[in-house]
Design a protein around this motif. Structure first.
Motif, PDB file in Angstrom:
ATOM      1  N   UNK A   1      85.036  56.368 -86.926  1.00 43.38           N
ATOM      2  CA  UNK A   1      85.541  57.388 -85.966  1.00 43.38           C
ATOM      3  C   UNK A   1      86.878  56.595 -85.175  1.00 43.38           C
ATOM      4  N   UNK A   2      87.851  57.510 -85.258  1.00 41.68           N
ATOM      5  CA  UNK A   2      89.148  57.197 -84.207  1.00 41.68           C
ATOM      6  C   UNK A   2      89.373  58.088 -83.451  1.00 41.68           C
ATOM      7  N   UNK A   3      89.918  58.023 -82.470  1.00 40.42           N
ATOM      8  CA  UNK A   3      90.403  58.909 -81.488  1.00 40.42           C
ATOM      9  C   UNK A   3      91.393  58.742 -80.475  1.00 40.42           C
ATOM     10  N   UNK A   4      91.982  59.782 -79.950  1.00 44.45           N
ATOM     11  CA  UNK A   4      92.865  59.459 -78.732  1.00 44.45           C
ATOM     12  C   UNK A   4      93.415  60.838 -78.245  1.00 44.45           C
ATOM     13  N   UNK A   5      94.092  60.958 -77.209  1.00 45.28           N
ATOM     14  CA  UNK A   5      94.307  62.342 -76.722  1.00 45.28           C
ATOM     15  C   UNK A   5      95.250  62.876 -77.780  1.00 45.28           C
ATOM     16  N   UNK A   6      94.865  64.334 -77.735  1.00 44.82           N
ATOM     17  CA  UNK A   6      95.295  65.057 -78.720  1.00 44.82           C
ATOM     18  C   UNK A   6      97.041  65.081 -78.673  1.00 44.82           C
ATOM     19  N   UNK A   7      97.719  65.013 -77.461  1.00 43.88           N
ATOM     20  CA  UNK A   7      99.261  64.942 -77.471  1.00 43.88           C
ATOM     21  C   UNK A   7      99.590  63.831 -78.310  1.00 43.88           C
ATOM     22  N   UNK A   8      98.720  62.600 -78.348  1.00 42.14           N
ATOM     23  CA  UNK A   8      99.036  61.077 -78.984  1.00 42.14           C
ATOM     24  C   UNK A   8      98.788  61.363 -80.647  1.00 42.14           C
ATOM     25  N   UNK A   9      98.004  61.902 -81.066  1.00 41.02           N
ATOM     26  CA  UNK A   9      97.434  61.907 -82.313  1.00 41.02           C
ATOM     27  C   UNK A   9      98.272  61.753 -83.337  1.00 41.02           C
TER      28      UNK A   9
ATOM     29  N   UNK B   1      92.900  56.607-100.823  1.00 44.80           N
ATOM     30  CA  UNK B   1      91.793  56.292-101.024  1.00 44.80           C
ATOM     31  C   UNK B   1      90.776  56.501-100.093  1.00 44.80           C
ATOM     32  N   UNK B   2      91.017  57.076 -99.126  1.00 46.82           N
ATOM     33  CA  UNK B   2      89.995  57.277 -98.171  1.00 46.82           C
ATOM     34  C   UNK B   2      89.541  58.667 -97.995  1.00 46.82           C
ATOM     35  N   UNK B   3      88.384  58.988 -97.572  1.00 47.66           N
ATOM     36  CA  UNK B   3      87.928  60.127 -97.356  1.00 47.66           C
ATOM     37  C   UNK B   3      87.397  60.462 -95.892  1.00 47.66           C
TER      38      UNK B   3
ATOM     39  N   UNK C   1      98.924  57.601 -88.770  1.00 47.27           N
ATOM     40  CA  UNK C   1      99.129  56.409 -89.634  1.00 47.27           C
ATOM     41  C   UNK C   1      98.491  55.161 -89.548  1.00 47.27           C
ATOM     42  N   UNK C   2      98.385  54.749 -88.026  1.00 48.15           N
ATOM     43  CA  UNK C   2      97.626  53.595 -87.916  1.00 48.15           C
ATOM     44  C   UNK C   2      96.231  53.842 -87.992  1.00 48.15           C
ATOM     45  N   UNK C   3      95.756  54.945 -87.751  1.00 52.61           N
ATOM     46  CA  UNK C   3      94.104  55.073 -88.145  1.00 52.61           C
ATOM     47  C   UNK C   3      93.839  55.020 -89.596  1.00 52.61           C
ATOM     48  N   UNK C   4      94.803  55.488 -90.345  1.00 54.29           N
ATOM     49  CA  UNK C   4      94.611  55.142 -91.920  1.00 54.29           C
ATOM     50  C   UNK C   4      94.897  53.938 -92.186  1.00 54.29           C
ATOM     51  N   UNK C   5      95.743  53.049 -91.556  1.00 50.33           N
ATOM     52  CA  UNK C   5      95.915  51.764 -91.891  1.00 50.33           C
ATOM     53  C   UNK C   5      94.607  50.959 -91.508  1.00 50.33           C
ATOM     54  N   UNK C   6      94.264  51.248 -90.385  1.00 46.69           N
ATOM     55  CA  UNK C   6      93.051  50.532 -89.854  1.00 46.69           C
ATOM     56  C   UNK C   6      91.978  50.927 -90.579  1.00 46.69           C
TER      57      UNK C   6
END
Length: 101
Positions: free
Chosen positions: A76-84, A42-44, A89-94
């Protein structure tokens, strides 16, 4: 980031009738991002990677768009690319926990 309807000047669009995909397309085009718009649970949202300006490291981001009664929102959510991938799944949940009053 809140963008009230009155501040959106999109040729051929009335902000009140714009879809989340319409708004996401405008945001990514205005920021010169060549990424696709996705939907999940349900997220865009859209994703992109950029070099951090003060570090020689790539960061990856997810921008999720929402619409309230009077505005569009970009979270916006972000992190180091190697951790993305580990955080996606956490970004989606949040993002699913975002509410407007």
């Amino acid at each position: 980031m809140k963008e009230p309807f009155y501040s959106i000047n999109a040729a051929g669009y009335s902000p009140q009738s714009m879809t989340l995909s319409d708004y996401a397309r405008i945001v990514k085009n205005n920021n010169h991002l060549s990424t696709s718009i996705q939907t999940k649970d349900g997220l865009t949202y859209f994703e992109w990677t950029a070099k951090h300006p003060s570090q020689n490291v790539d960061f990856s981001y997810m921008g999720v768009v929402f619409k309230s009664d009077d505005a569009f929102w970009l979270v916006q959510f972000g992190t180091y690319s190697h951790l993305y991938d580990g955080y996606k799944d956490d970004f989606i949940k949040w993002a699913k926990s975002v509410e407007f009053e």
